[in-house]
Design an enzyme around this catalytic site. Structure first.
Site, PDB file in Angstrom:
ATOM      1  N   LYS A   1       0.848  -1.191   0.000  1.00  0.00           N
ATOM      2  CA  LYS A   1       0.000   0.000   0.000  1.00  0.00           C
ATOM      3  C   LYS A   1       0.886   1.245   0.000  1.00  0.00           C
ATOM      4  O   LYS A   1       0.677   2.171  -0.768  1.00  0.00           O
ATOM      5  CB  LYS A   1      -0.887  -0.048   1.238  1.00  0.00           C
ATOM      6  CG  LYS A   1      -1.910   1.023   1.342  1.00  0.00           C
ATOM      7  CD  LYS A   1      -2.834   0.751   2.525  1.00  0.00           C
ATOM      8  CE  LYS A   1      -3.618   1.984   2.880  1.00  0.00           C
ATOM      9  NZ  LYS A   1      -4.433   1.792   4.079  1.00  0.00           N
TER      10      LYS A   1
ATOM     11  N   ARG B   1      -4.876  -4.911   6.413  1.00  0.00           N
ATOM     12  CA  ARG B   1      -5.344  -6.240   6.821  1.00  0.00           C
ATOM     13  C   ARG B   1      -6.770  -6.545   6.364  1.00  0.00           C
ATOM     14  O   ARG B   1      -7.297  -7.619   6.643  1.00  0.00           O
ATOM     15  CB  ARG B   1      -5.190  -6.401   8.341  1.00  0.00           C
ATOM     16  CG  ARG B   1      -5.831  -5.321   9.173  1.00  0.00           C
ATOM     17  CD  ARG B   1      -5.355  -5.349  10.623  1.00  0.00           C
ATOM     18  NE  ARG B   1      -5.875  -4.239  11.405  1.00  0.00           N
ATOM     19  CZ  ARG B   1      -5.306  -3.032  11.471  1.00  0.00           C
ATOM     20  NH1 ARG B   1      -4.204  -2.788  10.789  1.00  0.00           N
ATOM     21  NH2 ARG B   1      -5.832  -2.076  12.210  1.00  0.00           N
TER      22      ARG B   1
ATOM     23  N   HIS C   1      -3.308 -33.673  18.592  1.00  0.00           N
ATOM     24  CA  HIS C   1      -2.095 -34.396  19.003  1.00  0.00           C
ATOM     25  C   HIS C   1      -0.982 -33.417  19.352  1.00  0.00           C
ATOM     26  O   HIS C   1       0.187 -33.788  19.381  1.00  0.00           O
ATOM     27  CB  HIS C   1      -1.644 -35.323  17.870  1.00  0.00           C
ATOM     28  CG  HIS C   1      -2.719 -36.276  17.461  1.00  0.00           C
ATOM     29  ND1 HIS C   1      -2.884 -37.511  18.052  1.00  0.00           N
ATOM     30  CD2 HIS C   1      -3.734 -36.152  16.570  1.00  0.00           C
ATOM     31  CE1 HIS C   1      -3.934 -38.114  17.511  1.00  0.00           C
ATOM     32  NE2 HIS C   1      -4.471 -37.300  16.611  1.00  0.00           N
TER      33      HIS C   1
END
Ligand code: F6P
Length: 522
Positions: free
Chosen positions: A208, A269, A385
């Protein structure tokens, strides 16, 4: 109309919520589930999306009071301010118009008295025509070959959004290989370019400001690498830019026809819906890109018009505030049960934490209540896990969003059944746990009462740990657009309730300045 400005903790609703918290603090999700209408009363449906928020430590009264709070602080007016193009990013003097980027309505949106819709349409046409040329092979590199690889050079919002979407929509991808370079760590760019052919690679520089150290350093390194095999006259065929800073883009050597616009009224964002999403359109084609925007627009309309009680982003924002400010929960987890969404938590970290990580309110006063949630997560079932032990039995309360899909994309039904059994199983375990009696029954077969008593406390699950089930029919560009827009609106809702400005990010500046100073001393 100016943004409302209210300290949430000074409202009548906050006082009522404090009393209500003391009243229901000891109620468990298990108790709440004794009501046979619990699930239907705490589920919201919106087209292909179903959000079941019944496994929370909330009652109807909690929702009523949270909605009262939202009304008391002026959320409705704040939503209108955003959609109408008011300068709600006050500290930077800007409107915040990512919703206009995906709007298909003819209704004009005025920023500084000028309708911004025509420029958005022009940019979309340019994205479409450019993507079509590159994907079809009509766009040729400097030796006459078609493009095979696209490299997005950007960081933060100019990287995380496009990267996350491209990964999430991998199933819909075309033949182009898409790469993302972001880190100023030279090993990152080196790893990316080592297998690339300059003759067939297109570089999309997304910034930007076009001043970001990481992006400009990577772009310069890549340009130098490119110029080892080509000349400066070949740059227009291989380098395009997305920026607001036309002068800097020009001095980098990019042809002005190859510049895609960015606007000050789109925050970094929240920019994947602008030309910052060019690498998305290149990767999955313009029609899929448009479908992503359409999904987001559906969520925008829902957010703007639906009563707060039935408004999915608002309800999720309010529940999150309930835990953050009353239970003092420190973090929130985002747990997608889709390998495609593995980059969603990273993307949301910037969207949420750069937006609402603020300690000063809209009056400029230091805040004495908790704001911005810390968000983290990973995909199920892998994370089961990894970190889920702590979520199930640790000392911290971690509300979690479980994102799932009714159907898988490749149709391996057996796998999907297992995946979704885990999705529901985890939420059930978190909410209802396992009692001493259940554990005792389970261990009884061993007949060793001493052993049973020793093991018992370790095997008990307290439960009462909250979760939201966010379930879509299928992962499509449209449903993904809806999901991302849902979180965007949750962010804004929370910012309004906490009385902070969600759309600036001054907190990232100091580190940048110091790095510059240190660099100049070297
Ligand atoms: O991290 C700070 C930040 O300003 C983000 O808000 C933004 O997305 C990123 O840097 C990149 O900025 P630019 O697009 O200007 O290079």
């Amino acid at each position: 109309m100016a943004l409302p400005n209210n300290n949430p903790t000074k409202t009548a609703a906050w006082q009522k919520l404090t009393n209500h918290f003391n009243d229901i603090n000891n109620i468990t999700i298990k108790d709440l589930y004794k009501d046979e209408n619990r699930v239907s009363d705490f589920t919201l449906e919106f087209n292909d999306l179903c959000v079941d928020f019944s496994k929370n430590r909330i009652t109807k009264e909690t929702i009523d009071l949270l909605v009262e709070l939202a009304k008391e602080v002026g959320l409705k007016e704040a939503i209108e301010c955003q959609f109408n193009g008011e300068v709600i990013n006050v500290t930077e003097g800007r409107a915040v118009m990512h919703t206009a980027l995906r709007s298909t309505s003819d209704e004009p949106v005025l920023v500084d008295g000028k309708n911004i819709k025509p420029q958005i349409q022009t940019a979309l046409r340019k994205i479409k025509s450019f993507s079509n040329k590159v994907i079809s092979g009509k766009w040729k590199g400097y030796t006459g070959k078609s493009i095979t690889d696209v490299v997005n050079i950007g960081i933060g919002g100019s990287d995380l959004g496009p990267d996350m979407i491209v990964e999430s929509l991998k199933f819909y991808k075309n033949q182009l290989n898409t790469h993302f370079v972001s880190n100023v760590d030279g090993d990152h760019v080196s790893e990316i370019i080592k297998n690339l052919n300059p003759e067939t690679t297109l570089f999309v520089i997304v910034s930007k400001t076009f001043t970001t150290q990481e992006t400009i350093s990577n772009a310069e390194t890549i340009k130098n690498w490119f110029l080892k095999s080509a000349t400066i006259f070949d740059i227009p065929k291989h380098f395009v830019a997305v920026s607001t800073n036309l002068e800097a883009v020009d001095s980098f050597g990019i042809d002005k026809n190859n510049v895609f616009p960015m606007w000050n009224w789109v925050g970094g964002r929240f920019s994947l819906w602008s030309a910052v999403g060019l690498s998305i359109s290149l990767s999955v084609g313009f029609d899929n890109y448009r479908a992503l925007l359409d999904g987001a627009e559906e969520m925008d309309i829902h957010f703007r018009n639906e009563e707060f009680e039935n408004n999915i982003p608002v309800i999720l924002a309010l529940i999150s505030i309930w835990y953050n400010n009353f239970y003092l929960a420190e973090t929130e987890a985002v747990l997608p049960y889709s390998q495609y969404l593995k980059k969603l938590p990273d993307y949301l970290q910037q969207a949420i934490m750069e937006s609402n990580g603020k300690g000063v309110d809209r009056n400029g006063d230091k805040i004495d209540y908790q704001t911005g949630t810390i968000v983290w997560g990973s995909t199920g079932t892998n994370m089961q896990h990894a970190f889920m032990q702590l979520v199930h039995q640790g000392t911290k309360l971690i509300p979690a969003d479980f994102i799932g899909y009714k159907e898988s994309l490749y149709g391996l039904k057996d796998h999907h059944k297992k995946l979704m059994a885990n999705y529901y199983g985890q939420m059930e375990a978190l909410a209802f746990g396992k009692t001493k009696e259940e554990v005792h029954l389970e261990l009884q077969f061993s007949g060793d009462e001493d052993k049973i008593n020793t093991l018992l406390p370790f095997k008990v699950f307290e439960g009462n740990r909250p979760s939201n089930a966010i379930l879509f029919d299928k992962l499509t560009p449209k449903s993904l657009g809806k999901l991302v827009a849902l979180y965007e609106h949750k962010i804004y809702t929370q910012g309004i309730l906490w009385n902070i400005y969600s759309y600036d990010q001054f907190g990232v500046e100091l580190g940048k300045e110091l790095a510059k100073k240190l660099l100049s001393k070297q």
